[in-house]
Scaffold this active site. Structure first.
Site: not given
Ligand code: AMP
Length: 282
Positions: A30-31, A37
């Site tokens: 989701m950034g 990440h």
């Protein structure tokens, strides 16, 4: 790095790679990327010839009143991080690209699994997750997809969906990346003020204590949960959503450590809901 905003661009690029015989890894996010990440991107770059990351704040996994609008976003920064880690393409669609206004088809696991743990306070969350991930799988047709163990229930739910619907995709779970002081990295950590950031350490403290008990041979899951609960309760700013021991595959509650057992928690620090977990193998 290729920046794709449409489904068509992703399909065409992936098809071109496949014609060359290259394998493709997908990292859904989701950034507002952090090292957690980045570790998934690293794992994909290592295991696959080409890596696609998606950056999409998926509205269907947020309930009304949750933090959809407030969720942090910085796509330029995300692109810098993805480029540094060797990502080949980022898929950054608008909501209208991912969802028709009259979209009426959803992917939902109809068992107790998505109702456990986070499903108790977020009853519609995993239906949104399975629907968007199934769609991303159809768009990218990856050989492998990479998910963090930080969201252990999400990982279990995705594995079940892939099994039940026979997606020909290998799901790879990657270890939790933490801050130096132990706090699990999360885009939502940016919501914490300095006092809350300090208080948030009660989660990882409880995780480390529970893990040490399990590694020392404690088999009574309730005793471990009780010790973890005591540690979190000692922090005045913490409000427990749940601290539970569950079967690592089905997510159903257990009282004894047997096979793969997941100890998971969700705790509010102020308005911010944080999650953390560890797994043990009997
Ligand atoms: P999110 O952007 O929060 O939806 O997360 C995208 C992916 O990154 C999910 O598979 C998460 O489990 C994973 N992830 C998030 N935080 C961490 C972390 N601290 N360590 C490892 N993976 C993570």
């Amino acid at each position: 790095m290729i920046i794709a905003t449409t489904i068509k661009e992703v399909r065409e690029q992936v098809a071109a790679w496949k014609r060359e015989g290259l394998t493709v890894g997908l990292v859904p996010t989701m950034g507002y990327l952090h090292e957690g990440h980045a570790s998934l991107v690293d794992a994909s770059v290592k295991a696959c010839d080409r890596t696609v990351a998606s950056v999409f704040v998926n509205p269907t996994q947020f309930a009304p009143g949750e933090d959809l609008e407030a969720y942090p976003r910085d796509f330029e920064r995300d692109c810098r991080i993805l480029t540094e880690h060797g990502c080949d393409m980022v898929f950054h669609p608008a909501v209208s690209e991912m969802y028709y206004e009259d979209a009426a088809t959803f992917v939902e696991i109809q068992s107790e699994m998505p109702k456990q743990l986070c499903g108790q306070t977020r009853p519609t969350h995993f239906k949104g997750v399975t629907t968007v991930v199934a769609k991303l799988f159809n768009i990218c047709t990856p050989d492998k997809a990479f998910f963090g163990e930080k969201d252990a229930q999400q990982l279990a739910v995705i594995r079940r969906m892939v099994r039940d619907l026979a997606f020909g995709i290998e799901i790879v779970g990657c270890p939790i990346v933490r801050e130096e002081d132990g706090l699990a990295k999360s885009s939502r950590n940016t919501y914490l003020n300095p006092e809350e950031r300090q208080a948030a350490l009660c989660l990882s403290k409880a995780i480390f204590a529970g893990k040490a008990m399990a590694e020392a041979g404690e088999k009574n899951a309730d005793a471990i949960v009780a010790a973890m609960t005591e540690i979190v309760k000692a922090e005045p700013m913490a409000v427990i959503d749940y601290i539970s021991a569950v079967d690592g595959v089905t997510m159903m509650p257990v009282t004894e450590i047997k096979g793969n057992t997941l100890f998971a928690m969700a705790v509010y620090i102020g308005k911010t809901r944080l999650i953390d977990n560890f797994s043990v193998e009997a």
